[in-house]
Design a protein around this motif. Structure first.
Motif, PDB file in Angstrom:
ATOM      1  N   VAL A  93      42.860 -14.964  86.526  1.00 57.03           N
ATOM      2  CA  VAL A  93      43.345 -16.353  86.534  1.00 57.03           C
ATOM      3  C   VAL A  93      44.559 -16.485  87.463  1.00 57.03           C
ATOM      4  O   VAL A  93      45.599 -17.044  87.117  1.00 57.03           O
ATOM      5  CB  VAL A  93      43.679 -16.859  85.108  1.00 57.03           C
ATOM      6  CG1 VAL A  93      43.772 -18.383  85.106  1.00 57.03           C
ATOM      7  CG2 VAL A  93      42.641 -16.401  84.094  1.00 57.03           C
ATOM      8  N   ILE A  94      44.406 -15.932  88.660  1.00 58.31           N
ATOM      9  CA  ILE A  94      45.407 -16.057  89.719  1.00 58.31           C
ATOM     10  C   ILE A  94      44.770 -16.818  90.871  1.00 58.31           C
ATOM     11  O   ILE A  94      43.672 -16.467  91.319  1.00 58.31           O
ATOM     12  CB  ILE A  94      45.892 -14.677  90.208  1.00 58.31           C
ATOM     13  CG1 ILE A  94      46.571 -13.918  89.066  1.00 58.31           C
ATOM     14  CG2 ILE A  94      46.847 -14.815  91.394  1.00 58.31           C
ATOM     15  CD1 ILE A  94      46.926 -12.480  89.410  1.00 58.31           C
ATOM     16  N   ARG A  95      45.431 -17.834  91.324  1.00 58.01           N
ATOM     17  CA  ARG A  95      44.874 -18.673  92.385  1.00 58.01           C
ATOM     18  C   ARG A  95      44.855 -17.918  93.721  1.00 58.01           C
ATOM     19  O   ARG A  95      45.872 -17.386  94.162  1.00 58.01           O
ATOM     20  CB  ARG A  95      45.696 -19.952  92.549  1.00 58.01           C
ATOM     21  CG  ARG A  95      45.080 -20.967  93.512  1.00 58.01           C
ATOM     22  CD  ARG A  95      45.938 -22.213  93.597  1.00 58.01           C
ATOM     23  NE  ARG A  95      45.352 -23.210  94.485  1.00 58.01           N
ATOM     24  CZ  ARG A  95      45.963 -24.324  94.854  1.00 58.01           C
ATOM     25  NH1 ARG A  95      47.186 -24.592  94.393  1.00 58.01           N
ATOM     26  NH2 ARG A  95      45.378 -25.171  95.682  1.00 58.01           N
ATOM     27  N   CYS A  96      43.685 -17.877  94.352  1.00 55.83           N
ATOM     28  CA  CYS A  96      43.507 -17.162  95.607  1.00 55.83           C
ATOM     29  C   CYS A  96      42.973 -18.109  96.681  1.00 55.83           C
ATOM     30  O   CYS A  96      42.075 -18.913  96.403  1.00 55.83           O
ATOM     31  CB  CYS A  96      42.536 -15.988  95.420  1.00 55.83           C
ATOM     32  SG  CYS A  96      42.219 -15.014  96.899  1.00 55.83           S
ATOM     33  N   ARG A  97      43.544 -18.023  97.864  1.00 56.49           N
ATOM     34  CA  ARG A  97      43.028 -18.773  99.002  1.00 56.49           C
ATOM     35  C   ARG A  97      42.651 -17.784 100.098  1.00 56.49           C
ATOM     36  O   ARG A  97      43.516 -17.131 100.683  1.00 56.49           O
ATOM     37  CB  ARG A  97      44.069 -19.753  99.539  1.00 56.49           C
ATOM     38  CG  ARG A  97      44.252 -20.984  98.677  1.00 56.49           C
ATOM     39  CD  ARG A  97      43.026 -21.895  98.683  1.00 56.49           C
ATOM     40  NE  ARG A  97      42.714 -22.419  99.991  1.00 56.49           N
ATOM     41  CZ  ARG A  97      43.170 -23.575 100.464  1.00 56.49           C
ATOM     42  NH1 ARG A  97      43.993 -24.324  99.724  1.00 56.49           N
ATOM     43  NH2 ARG A  97      42.830 -23.999 101.649  1.00 56.49           N
ATOM     44  N   ARG A 130      40.192 -14.038  90.393  1.00 60.34           N
ATOM     45  CA  ARG A 130      39.580 -15.089  89.566  1.00 60.34           C
ATOM     46  C   ARG A 130      39.565 -14.662  88.101  1.00 60.34           C
ATOM     47  O   ARG A 130      39.900 -15.450  87.206  1.00 60.34           O
ATOM     48  CB  ARG A 130      38.159 -15.373  90.053  1.00 60.34           C
ATOM     49  CG  ARG A 130      37.492 -16.565  89.353  1.00 60.34           C
ATOM     50  CD  ARG A 130      36.026 -16.662  89.693  1.00 60.34           C
ATOM     51  NE  ARG A 130      35.255 -15.554  89.154  1.00 60.34           N
ATOM     52  CZ  ARG A 130      34.854 -15.465  87.883  1.00 60.34           C
ATOM     53  NH1 ARG A 130      35.164 -16.429  87.017  1.00 60.34           N
ATOM     54  NH2 ARG A 130      34.151 -14.420  87.484  1.00 60.34           N
ATOM     55  N   LYS A 160      52.288 -18.334  93.009  1.00 63.15           N
ATOM     56  CA  LYS A 160      51.435 -19.464  92.632  1.00 63.15           C
ATOM     57  C   LYS A 160      50.103 -19.412  93.372  1.00 63.15           C
ATOM     58  O   LYS A 160      49.072 -19.818  92.839  1.00 63.15           O
ATOM     59  CB  LYS A 160      52.150 -20.777  92.935  1.00 63.15           C
ATOM     60  CG  LYS A 160      53.407 -21.003  92.105  1.00 63.15           C
ATOM     61  CD  LYS A 160      54.119 -22.272  92.531  1.00 63.15           C
ATOM     62  CE  LYS A 160      55.424 -22.456  91.759  1.00 63.15           C
ATOM     63  NZ  LYS A 160      56.188 -23.644  92.254  1.00 63.15           N
ATOM     64  N   VAL A 161      50.139 -18.928  94.620  1.00 59.45           N
ATOM     65  CA  VAL A 161      48.935 -18.804  95.443  1.00 59.45           C
ATOM     66  C   VAL A 161      48.997 -17.459  96.155  1.00 59.45           C
ATOM     67  O   VAL A 161      50.061 -17.038  96.616  1.00 59.45           O
ATOM     68  CB  VAL A 161      48.833 -19.928  96.502  1.00 59.45           C
ATOM     69  CG1 VAL A 161      47.554 -19.772  97.325  1.00 59.45           C
ATOM     70  CG2 VAL A 161      48.894 -21.292  95.857  1.00 59.45           C
ATOM     71  N   LYS A 170      54.629 -27.545  97.175  1.00 61.69           N
ATOM     72  CA  LYS A 170      53.268 -27.767  96.730  1.00 61.69           C
ATOM     73  C   LYS A 170      52.262 -27.621  97.851  1.00 61.69           C
ATOM     74  O   LYS A 170      52.397 -28.224  98.921  1.00 61.69           O
ATOM     75  CB  LYS A 170      53.148 -29.170  96.119  1.00 61.69           C
ATOM     76  CG  LYS A 170      51.782 -29.460  95.525  1.00 61.69           C
ATOM     77  CD  LYS A 170      51.742 -30.854  94.899  1.00 61.69           C
ATOM     78  CE  LYS A 170      50.376 -31.138  94.303  1.00 61.69           C
ATOM     79  NZ  LYS A 170      50.310 -32.506  93.722  1.00 61.69           N
TER      80      LYS A 170
END
Length: 281
Positions: free
Chosen positions: A260-264, A257, A232-233, A278
């Protein structure tokens, strides 16, 4: 009547405190390079590849000792035997009593050659590829998953004609499943391989993916790995520490990006907080 009221009030208080305990957060802190610290909802502390004296860690700059403030570590997880992953494990273990989670060959060589306390490892925490252990009084399940890399540790006792590198067992990654918290995948230093899709079957909430290249995945292949594990992240790690490594995570983040993969992208010394599974910050 009065005693009954007191018993009911006490029971309600216990339920309230129990609910508060179950609703506590999980924190994930990056100390730079591949070193991460996890604090579970019940307060258990896990360190992964704890090279805290790495040059990216703000607590190691200007002559500071990043180990000085450490008072509690319950478990140390080590993916493979290279110095930048074994790191400060022995010193931390001696200070805190932390038990060692790694493969038996590496664990035994760390005991004999580096002085990791023998009583702080055993069949309850030493494991092999494909194995699963339950630790932290049942709050955490650890799966050891494959990694394509190498695993040798420096031998400080080597004589003039003896090998400088001792056997470190098979390299690995870890999937860490926290009760009432996230499932975390640490890739170690793996190269990309097609069977990483099987790791994704663990339903990964956050993946800590090496992106530094040279000794592990280049950013483009790391992006393929991120897609394969279906996290998910995704948090990039193992970059910017040495001149030969990828200097920053900008290119990797841009690739995710577009996928469409969430990156932190974390800064060393910062933390992510999870309420249940979450991400809340």
């Amino acid at each position: 009547m009065k005693k009954s009221f007191i018993r009911i009030a006490a029971a309600l208080l216990l339920l309230t405190l129990g609910g508060a305990a179950w609703s506590a957060d999980t924190t994930l802190t990056w100390h730079g390079h591949a070193a991460f610290e996890i604090v579970t909802p019940k307060g258990k502390v896990l360190m992964i590849d704890p090279w805290l004296k790495n040059p990216m860690n703000p607590k190691a700059k200007d002559g500071k000792d990043p180990l000085a403030a450490i008072t509690k570590v319950d478990y140390i997880l080590i993916t493979h035997g290279h110095f930048d992953h074994v790191g400060d494990a022995v010193e931390i273990a001696k200070k805190t009593g932390a038990r060692l989670v790694t493969n038996p060959a590496l664990g035994k060589n760390m005991e004999k050659l580096l002085g990791y306390p023998k009583q702080q490892m055993g069949y309850d925490t030493l494991m092999e590829m494909g194995g699963e252990i339950t630790i932290a009084d049942g709050e955490v399940i650890v799966d050891m998953v494959p990694a394509v890399h190498s695993s040798g540790m420096g031998n400080p006792l080597a004589g003039e004609k003896e090998p400088e590198v001792a056997y470190g067992g098979n390299p690995a990654g870890f999937v860490i499943k926290i009760k009432n918290g996230p499932t975390i995948y640490h890739s170690g230093d793996t190269a990309y391989f097609n069977d990483m899709t099987l790791i994704g079957e663990h339903k990964i909430d956050v993946a800590l993916i090496n992106i530094g290249g040279h000794f592990g995945m280049e950013p483009a292949m790391a992006a393929r790995a991120a897609k394969a594990v279906h996290a998910k992240v995704v948090v990039p790690q193992h970059y910017g520490t040495f001149p030969v490594l990828t200097p920053d995570a900008k290119g990797f983040a841009e690739k995710l990006r577009k996928m469409v993969i969430r990156c932190r992208v974390m800064k060393p010394g910062t933390s992510l907080t999870f309420k249940g599974k979450k991400l809340v910050n």
